[in-house]
Design an enzyme around this catalytic site. Structure first.
Site, PDB file in Angstrom:
ATOM      1  N   VAL A   1       0.840  -1.199   0.000  1.00  0.00           N
ATOM      2  CA  VAL A   1       0.000   0.000   0.000  1.00  0.00           C
ATOM      3  C   VAL A   1       0.877   1.252   0.000  1.00  0.00           C
ATOM      4  O   VAL A   1       1.712   1.447   0.880  1.00  0.00           O
ATOM      5  CB  VAL A   1      -0.953   0.012   1.205  1.00  0.00           C
ATOM      6  N   LYS A   2       0.648   2.083  -1.001  1.00  0.00           N
ATOM      7  CA  LYS A   2       1.451   3.289  -1.186  1.00  0.00           C
ATOM      8  C   LYS A   2       0.765   4.461  -0.489  1.00  0.00           C
ATOM      9  O   LYS A   2      -0.378   4.799  -0.787  1.00  0.00           O
ATOM     10  CB  LYS A   2       1.592   3.551  -2.688  1.00  0.00           C
ATOM     11  N   ILE A   3       1.483   5.080   0.450  1.00  0.00           N
ATOM     12  CA  ILE A   3       0.936   6.127   1.315  1.00  0.00           C
ATOM     13  C   ILE A   3       1.781   7.391   1.176  1.00  0.00           C
ATOM     14  O   ILE A   3       3.017   7.313   1.218  1.00  0.00           O
ATOM     15  CB  ILE A   3       0.957   5.680   2.796  1.00  0.00           C
TER      16      ILE A   3
END
Length: 218
Positions: free
Chosen positions: A86-88
């Protein structure tokens, strides 16, 4: 060094995978839009299509910027496939979301890193990867490679397990220099990876070998 390809184009991902050197994929909303992928259902399906091609490490970016919404969206993305990371974004609520998702065993990639302080915060929160954007720093006359080297040194000092993912790589020398200074991962367009194959002496040497072989077999 791991090689990730920065694209949402399935044909390019297949080509990189077939080359036998691909370790993952990074994507973002701009890359999805470039491929004409619109609508939440289509975007999620496209992430799954990418996961079906590669062995691991598919960065899927959240759109939300508020803590609770980022966590909820991150959990939904993680359900797509075990390969999802998951890219945050590197914002205050993003750091909190990284900590919460990490506590639940969900891998994260903290994106839009532009200084060492941001990289330290992301590592402290438990990010699996941090993505310093070296090309964008170079665009404003700052030294992106120096930042990679600085982060690598800091992480080595304290044994952080977070991997340094060099992003916004523009050309072959960027990639090679990142390898020299110890980046764990480089993400770049397919052309940068295939560009490593090329050297004029390789071409001329092969041409000569083939010509000599032809002469000796007349």
């Amino acid at each position: 060094m791991k090689f990730f390809i920065d694209t949402a184009n399935l044909d390019e991902i297949r080509e990189a995978q077939d080359l036998g050197v691909l370790d993952g994929v990074t994507t973002n909303p701009s890359l999805m839009a470039k491929e004409g992928i619109t609508g939440q259902a289509n975007v999620l399906k496209h992430y799954k299509d990418i996961c079906d091609i590669v062995d691991d490490n598919v960065s899927a970016e959240v759109i939300a910027t508020e803590y609770e919404k980022m966590v909820a969206e991150g959990k939904e993305l993680a359900k797509i496939d075990d390969k999802i990371v998951v890219k945050i974004p590197m914002i205050k609520d993003g750091v909190k979301a990284i900590s919460a998702l990490t506590a639940e065993g969900i891998r994260t990639n903290c994106t839009l890193i532009f200084n060492a302080g941001q990289a330290i915060l992301a590592a402290k929160a438990g990010a699996s990867y941090v993505s310093p954007f070296i090309g964008r720093l170079d665009d404003i006359s700052m030294d992106g490679l120096a930042l990679i080297e600085q982060i690598v040194g800091i992480y080595d000092n304290y044994g952080f397990e977070t991997e340094v993912l060099a992003a916004s790589i523009r050309h072959n020398m960027h990639l090679i220099q990142c390898a020299e200074i110890g980046a764990d991962v480089a993400t770049c367009p397919l052309g940068v990876i295939t560009g490593l194959l090329k050297h004029p002496l390789t071409d001329s040497g092969l041409e000569k070998f083939l010509a000599d072989h032809k002469k000796s077999n007349k």
